[in-house]
Design a protein around this motif. Structure first.
Motif: not given
Length: 851
Positions: A313-331, A334-337
């Protein structure tokens, strides 16, 4: 309380014997019923009992779910056949936007908070959560705001830019009416209600646990709600900032998102999805917590891997804040991001998988009770796992580029959200319904409802994967008939109506039970091991038990009888009012007896007037909006005026040899914790504004002053720093004066602090105006004035808080032994001074150093 002296001593009581079942004085339970009774007639809306507010909250969320679902059915009828003209494109866009917004903002998050408001106190054996009137205000604000939002459809004024509201399509050039304003002001306001609920949940879980319930004995559901509330605290400010920026752009033409003047539409996506992807897990984690509570009960054995599930539960909450660009792959980022966020999107599947395996292992190792809740849980596992698999697929960047704007994403979204949240919530409704009215929902109707929902859901949404892979785009209101999508869309439409029929059966069953139908339930019909199944009335448990394990009712079968007989902590009302025990955040040792406020008109009226204020702003009645704003503030002051009672009773015996004070100040006080959590919210919003400043500088540095040319002189900076520093010193001086009961100096210190804050804002605003800076001219001017306006807003808040504190001082309600109100003002004052200093340094030094 009479104690047995031959009982074993334990670590928790520090050598004190624990309570034992002994007869209680006559009339004690009747006094509890009198203190906790509900108001009658129209005054019922003033109730603040969590059992009542939680039911209202859940009922309203289900109402909004029903309305949003009806909109979805109409949209499916429109898409059932190619070239259909049931809805024109404008109406379809309104339906689409209100449906998505209603499901995400007005149903999903509110209902998980609502269930928490209802369940958590009984699960923690507390009389109530620590801020009952705040919970009531949050509900009424949500209720009136949500009703206003849905009513916009009636007047053809509903938002039509999608539930994500991407600019520039939603800016003033392309959406000149008030449709977008209904979304921006309405949703921004409703999210404030969600934050109020998060504050209540965090402080409630950490400070109102029963004695002995250390963090390792905390129920999984409480862990999930704690993580969820923490995510709200750090995620929701981003969308509030985003909506504020877009609304200001629409109202004053400040170009935060207009590329021609230095803005960038991608800024919205960064802010929105920094909130939006954690929101998926904000919705999922409480539902997962419900599953982790139901699975052991239905399997009749403890949860396998309890500690691992907590870490997940704690890990899911932590990881979730590193995923927002998941919705911006087509924008075009940069490749590193792309690589980083793709890896993070895959990694989040690991903690989710841990929970799934723990549930399966528990069910496999136990003897499963086949109830309606069991059916919904197995349906959830099937659907959510499929949604998780497609989630891993869209985390792969090349696949996401192909599927991003197709119906494949629509299918994935619904598999995750409906499978991951709606099915567990419906399982929870069947499982915990007896705690609401002492009756069981129908097993026969429930099984029919489950199969209709399960089959209907898969028939409705699985074909969308195929239509998406065949090229059907999202967000279209019609399509030609020669592309091979016709049959798939017709199947999806039929499936959606089958799903709706299943939901309707559940609602009929609930209504039938609410009006007295259905079988009566025993106190613990599923033989659960957790505390919410203790005998409960309006005052919650008769006495608060000493907890020694994760499943107290399994380990102590006589515990319900002991609690009913008042044999444990706080069996009565020693001070003659509503109260509960506040315990330490780690070890759950009793610290003080917290008085709980009773029914009051303030929360109801404050929610009503706050909604009226934002509605007036939406329809551009700017000056009339001041009236409900002033009234809402007055209602808040009215309801909080009598809360700081001071040490008006001597220390009380709460049982087990514990004699605790009825009033405590400083960091141990529950309201101090509430203000600290609020400041974390505020600090996150401020961080989002700093991110906005730096992001706009990176995309258009040419509109920033080159080498500091045109910036206010450094003497302006020195003057501003001196004033903010003076405000902090004056507040500290007033604090020492309170300790010495020197009331005149307290008032002088507060007035000096306020004057210095106002002077700091005026100085910086004049400095910017003096350079000829115009907010509408460039993104630099817009974000500069926005940061100044943000500090001005805090000065306005401090004006209200300092005025309130001075009023209490003048009334003789503020002194060294009664200073909780002042302590809260002190925290806000020091925070505002620190924030003002940081903003001042950023505005005056960054352009000089960076360019």
């Amino acid at each position: 309380m009479t104690l047995r002296t031959d009982e074993p001593r334990d670590e928790f009581t520090g050598g004190r014997p624990t309570p034992s079942p002994m007869p209680r004085p006559p009339g004690e339970e009747e006094e509890l019923r009198r203190l906790w009774r509900l108001p009658q007639g129209i005054a019922r809306v003033t109730a603040v009992n969590n059992t009542k507010v939680g039911v209202w909250y859940i009922g309203t969320a289900l109402l909004f779910f029903l309305i949003s679902g009806v909109l979805a059915l109409v949209m499916r009828l429109q898409l059932a056949m190619p070239g259909n003209d049931l809805l024109d494109h404008g109406t379809y866009n309104q339906f689409f936007t209100v449906h998505g917004t209603g499901m995400m903002f007005l149903f999903a998050v509110p209902i998980v908070e609502a269930i928490g408001v209802f369940l958590l106190p009984s699960m923690l054996a507390a009389r109530d959560l620590p801020f009952p009137r705040l919970s009531a205000f949050a509900f009424w604000a949500y209720f009136f705001g949500g009703i206003s939002f849905f009513c916009s459809l009636i007047f053809d004024a509903a938002p039509d830019g999608g539930w994500f509201m991407y600019p520039p399509l939603t800016s003033y050039e392309h959406s000149p009416g008030i449709n977008a304003d209904f979304w921006l002001l309405g949703i921004g306001f409703i999210e404030i209600s969600a934050i109020a609920g998060a504050i209540e949940i965090v402080v409630g879980i950490l400070r109102t646990r029963p004695p002995g319930m250390t963090l390792d004995k905390l129920p999984i559901y409480a862990w999930s709600m704690l993580v969820m509330a923490g995510m709200i605290i750090f995620a929701f400010p981003a969308v509030i900032v985003a909506t504020a920026l877009l609304e200001i752009e629409r109202a004053f033409h400040w170009p935060f998102f207009i590329a021609e003047r230095g803005g960038d539409p991608l800024l919205w996506q960064h802010l929105f999805w920094f909130f939006g992807h954690p929101e998926v897990y904000i919705i999922f984690l409480p539902a997962a917590g419900l599953v982790s509570m139901m699975v052991p009960t239905l399997a009749r054995r403890p949860l396998v891997g309890h500690d691992w599930v907590v870490l997940a539960l704690v890990g899911t909450g932590f990881f979730s804040f590193g995923l927002w660009v998941h919705h911006m792959f087509a924008t075009g980022i940069p490749s590193l991001s792309l690589s980083f966020f793709s890896a993070a999107s895959m990694a989040v599947a690991v903690p989710s998988g841990i929970q799934v395996f723990a549930w399966i292992a528990t069910l496999g190792a136990g003897r499963v009770q086949w109830t309606v809740a069991t059916h919904f849980l197995f349906g959830f596992l099937f659907i959510f796992v499929l949604g998780g698999l497609t989630g891993v697929m869209v985390a792969v960047v090349p696949f996401d580029w192909q599927a991003h704007d197709s119906y494949f994403i629509v299918a994935h979204l619904h598999y995750v959200l409906i499978g991951g949240m709606v099915f567990p919530v419906f399982a929870g409704l069947y499982h915990w319904w007896p705690t609401l009215n002492g009756r069981l929902l129908s097993e026969r109707l429930g099984r029919w409802a489950f199969w209709l929902m399960f089959i209907g859901f898969n028939v409705a949404f699985f074909p969308m994967h195929i239509s998406g892979l065949l090229g059907m785009p999202r967000r279209v209101y019609t399509y030609p008939g020669d592309l091979g999508w016709n049959l798939l869309n017709m199947i999806s439409t039929v499936g959606s109506f089958v799903l709706a029929l299943g939901v309707l059966l559940v609602l009929i069953d609930m209504a039938r039970s609410a009006f007295g139908g259905g079988e009566k339930a025993s106190d613990n019909p599923w033989n659960s091991g957790t505390l919410e199944w203790l005998p409960n009335e309006l005052y919650a448990t008769r006495s608060i038990p000493h907890v020694t394990s994760l499943y107290p009712l399994w380990d102590k079968p006589d515990l319900p009888r002991e609690v009913r007989e008042g044999a444990h902590f706080l069996p009565g009302a020693p001070t003659g009012r509503r109260e509960t025990i506040v315990t330490s955040p780690i070890e759950a040792k009793p610290q003080y007896l917290m008085p709980l406020p009773g029914p009051h008109w303030g929360p109801f009226l404050a929610g009503l007037f706050t909604a009226a204020h934002f509605l007036c702003l939406t329809v551009q009645w700017y000056y009339p909006s001041l009236v409900p704003a002033v009234l809402a503030i007055a209602m808040v002051f009215w309801w909080v005026w009598g809360l700081d009672t001071g040490a008006d009773h001597p220390p009380q015996d709460v049982g087990g040899g514990w004699r605790v004070p009825v009033y405590i100040q400083g960091p141990k006080n529950h309201s101090w914790w509430g203000v600290v959590v609020l400041l974390l919210v505020d600090g996150t919003a401020f961080a989002c504004l700093i991110f906005t400043y730096l992001f706009l500088w990176t995309v258009s540095p040419d509109v920033w002053p080159a080498g500091g040319d045109g910036l206010p002189g450094l003497p302006w900076l020195a003057g501003g720093l001196a004033l903010w520093g003076l405000s902090a010193l004056a507040i500290g001086w007033a604090r020492k004066s309170v300790d010495r009961n020197r009331h005149g100096r307290v008032r002088i210190g507060l007035i000096v602090a306020w004057s210095a804050m106002v002077g700091g804002i005026l100085l910086d605003a004049n400095a910017q105006i003096g350079t000829g800076l115009v907010g509408a001219a460039s993104a630099y001017g817009a974000i500069t004035y926005m940061l100044v306006a943000w500090q001005a807003f805090h000065v306005a808040v401090m004006t209200l808080m300092l005025g309130y504190t001075l009023a209490r001082s003048a009334a003789g309600l503020l002194h060294a032994e009664r200073r909780v109100t002042f302590d809260n003002t002190l925290l806000m004052g020091w925070y505002s001074a620190a924030q003002g200093t940081i903003a001042l340094l950023l505005l005056h030094l960054f352009p000089r150093l960076a360019i």
